[in-house]
Design a protein around this motif. Structure first.
Motif, PDB file in Angstrom:
ATOM      1  N   VAL A   1       0.814  -1.176  -0.110  1.00 20.22           N
ATOM      2  CA  VAL A   1       0.023   0.009   0.033  1.00 20.22           C
ATOM      3  C   VAL A   1       0.763   1.014  -0.012  1.00 20.22           C
ATOM      4  O   VAL A   1       1.763   1.518   0.765  1.00 20.22           O
ATOM      5  N   THR A   2       0.563   2.194  -0.897  1.00 23.19           N
ATOM      6  CA  THR A   2       1.533   3.324  -1.006  1.00 23.19           C
ATOM      7  C   THR A   2       0.402   4.699  -0.742  1.00 23.19           C
ATOM      8  O   THR A   2      -0.605   4.553  -1.527  1.00 23.19           O
ATOM      9  N   GLN A   3       0.958   5.286  -0.031  1.00 27.48           N
ATOM     10  CA  GLN A   3       0.269   6.552   0.300  1.00 27.48           C
ATOM     11  C   GLN A   3       1.572   7.610   0.146  1.00 27.48           C
ATOM     12  O   GLN A   3       2.259   8.075   1.017  1.00 27.48           O
TER      13      GLN A   3
ATOM     14  N   CYS B   1      -3.991   6.911  -2.042  1.00 28.01           N
ATOM     15  CA  CYS B   1      -3.597   5.507  -1.715  1.00 28.01           C
ATOM     16  C   CYS B   1      -3.889   4.613  -3.090  1.00 28.01           C
ATOM     17  O   CYS B   1      -4.604   4.529  -3.844  1.00 28.01           O
TER      18      CYS B   1
ATOM     19  N   TYR C   1      -2.499   0.780  -4.246  1.00 31.70           N
ATOM     20  CA  TYR C   1      -2.177  -0.725  -3.766  1.00 31.70           C
ATOM     21  C   TYR C   1      -1.682  -1.496  -4.715  1.00 31.70           C
ATOM     22  O   TYR C   1      -1.724  -1.346  -6.200  1.00 31.70           O
TER      23      TYR C   1
ATOM     24  N   TRP D   1      -9.897   2.389   4.956  1.00 33.28           N
ATOM     25  CA  TRP D   1      -9.298   3.560   5.676  1.00 33.28           C
ATOM     26  C   TRP D   1      -9.246   3.357   7.164  1.00 33.28           C
ATOM     27  O   TRP D   1     -10.536   3.380   7.601  1.00 33.28           O
TER      28      TRP D   1
ATOM     29  N   SER E   1      -6.293   2.214  -7.142  1.00 34.35           N
ATOM     30  CA  SER E   1      -6.343   3.078  -6.057  1.00 34.35           C
ATOM     31  C   SER E   1      -7.608   2.994  -5.253  1.00 34.35           C
ATOM     32  O   SER E   1      -8.605   2.424  -5.651  1.00 34.35           O
TER      33      SER E   1
ATOM     34  N   HIS F   1      -8.784   6.040  -3.219  1.00 32.67           N
ATOM     35  CA  HIS F   1      -8.349   7.474  -2.716  1.00 32.67           C
ATOM     36  C   HIS F   1      -9.506   7.944  -1.676  1.00 32.67           C
ATOM     37  O   HIS F   1     -10.736   7.633  -1.908  1.00 32.67           O
TER      38      HIS F   1
ATOM     39  N   TYR G   1      -4.655   6.463   7.437  1.00 36.38           N
ATOM     40  CA  TYR G   1      -3.829   5.279   7.044  1.00 36.38           C
ATOM     41  C   TYR G   1      -4.805   4.344   6.105  1.00 36.38           C
ATOM     42  O   TYR G   1      -5.961   3.993   6.379  1.00 36.38           O
ATOM     43  N   CYS G   2      -4.347   4.080   5.045  1.00 36.41           N
ATOM     44  CA  CYS G   2      -5.049   3.107   4.024  1.00 36.41           C
ATOM     45  C   CYS G   2      -4.323   1.472   4.194  1.00 36.41           C
ATOM     46  O   CYS G   2      -3.243   1.616   4.667  1.00 36.41           O
TER      47      CYS G   2
ATOM     48  N   GLY H   1      -0.473   1.294   4.536  1.00 31.49           N
ATOM     49  CA  GLY H   1       0.628   2.244   4.110  1.00 31.49           C
ATOM     50  C   GLY H   1       1.154   3.296   5.143  1.00 31.49           C
ATOM     51  O   GLY H   1       0.722   3.041   6.450  1.00 31.49           O
TER      52      GLY H   1
ATOM     53  N   THR I   1      -1.013   9.339   6.004  1.00 34.65           N
ATOM     54  CA  THR I   1      -0.883  10.649   5.728  1.00 34.65           C
ATOM     55  C   THR I   1      -1.331  11.561   6.666  1.00 34.65           C
ATOM     56  O   THR I   1      -2.531  11.256   7.258  1.00 34.65           O
TER      57      THR I   1
END
Lengths: 113, 108
Positions: B4-6, B23, B25, B35, B69, B71, B86-87, B99, B102
């Motif tokens: 997972v990328t934020q 977010c 993935y 989330w 994604s 988001h 956090y995702c 992730g 943010t």
């Protein structure tokens, strides 16, 4: 509303000492987890526990770590010989079933000095 | 790989402005995405899960499989929305993959 509770909220320990972090999951839950979050980094999965055994563990969860559910209510994480890099927030989580949400405890901040 | 990328560490907006927390993935299979929110000094709480398709506290998130994604959006941010978001992706063994989070800061 039922909650996952963790004790202590903050633990300071000397390097090389054993530490036990305690969690009381929500009472009818069946799946239990430990996660950790090193300061400034993301929450990382450590281990999952179901039906009185470990179901999955990450690379972080090496031989220094162990988990136990000694009495049907507590769920503990033991670190046998703590290292400085074990300093982190440790979160316990539980969920009722396979497709239900996970509820998190408030965390234990472990500081290894 | 399950990831997972934020991309945003911090997002700062003014009250009333729209918010989008990104977010992305990586998961081979049918993903289950969440989330979580962590208000100051409080525990991680589930905010949304994609399978329920509901709006919580004005937030929505749509799973876009083509863009991988999930988001998180809110049309008008409030000061009380300030928190860490956090995702998370449910891994193949049921654990959550998070992730980096943010930090949303909503200024008056």
């Amino acid at each position: 509303e039922p909650e996952v509770t963790q004790t202590p909220s903050h633990q300071v320990t000397q390097m090389g000492q054993e530490v036990i972090l305690r969690c009381v999951p929500i009472s009818n839950h069946l799946y239990f987890y430990w996660y950790r979050q090193i300061l400034g980094q993301k929450v990382e999965f450590l281990v999952s526990f179901y039906n009185n055994e470990i179901s999955e563990k990450s690379e972080i969860f090496d031989d220094q770590f162990s988990v136990e559910r000694p009495d049907g209510s507590n769920f503990t994480l033991k670190i046998r010989s703590t290292k400085l890099e074990d300093s982190a927030m440790y979160f316990c989580a539980s969920r009722a079933g396979a497709n239900t949400e996970a509820f998190f405890g408030q965390g234990t901040r472990l500081t290894v000095v | 790989a399950q990831r997972v990328t934020q991309p945003e560490k911090l997002l700062s907006v003014f009250k009333g402005a729209p918010v989008e927390l990104k977010c992305n993935y990586s998961y081979s299979g049918s993903p289950e995405l969440f989330w979580y929110v962590q208000y100051s000094r409080q525990r991680l709480q589930l905010l949304l899960r994609h399978i329920s398709r509901e709006s919580i506290k004005g937030f929505t998130a749509d799973l876009n499989k083509g863009e991988t994604s999930f988001h998180l959006k809110k049309p008008f941010a409030q000061e009380e929305d300030s928190a860490m978001y956090y995702c998370a992706l449910r891994g193949s063994q049921g654990n959550l993959i998070f992730g980096k989070g943010t930090k949303l800061s909503v200024k008056p």
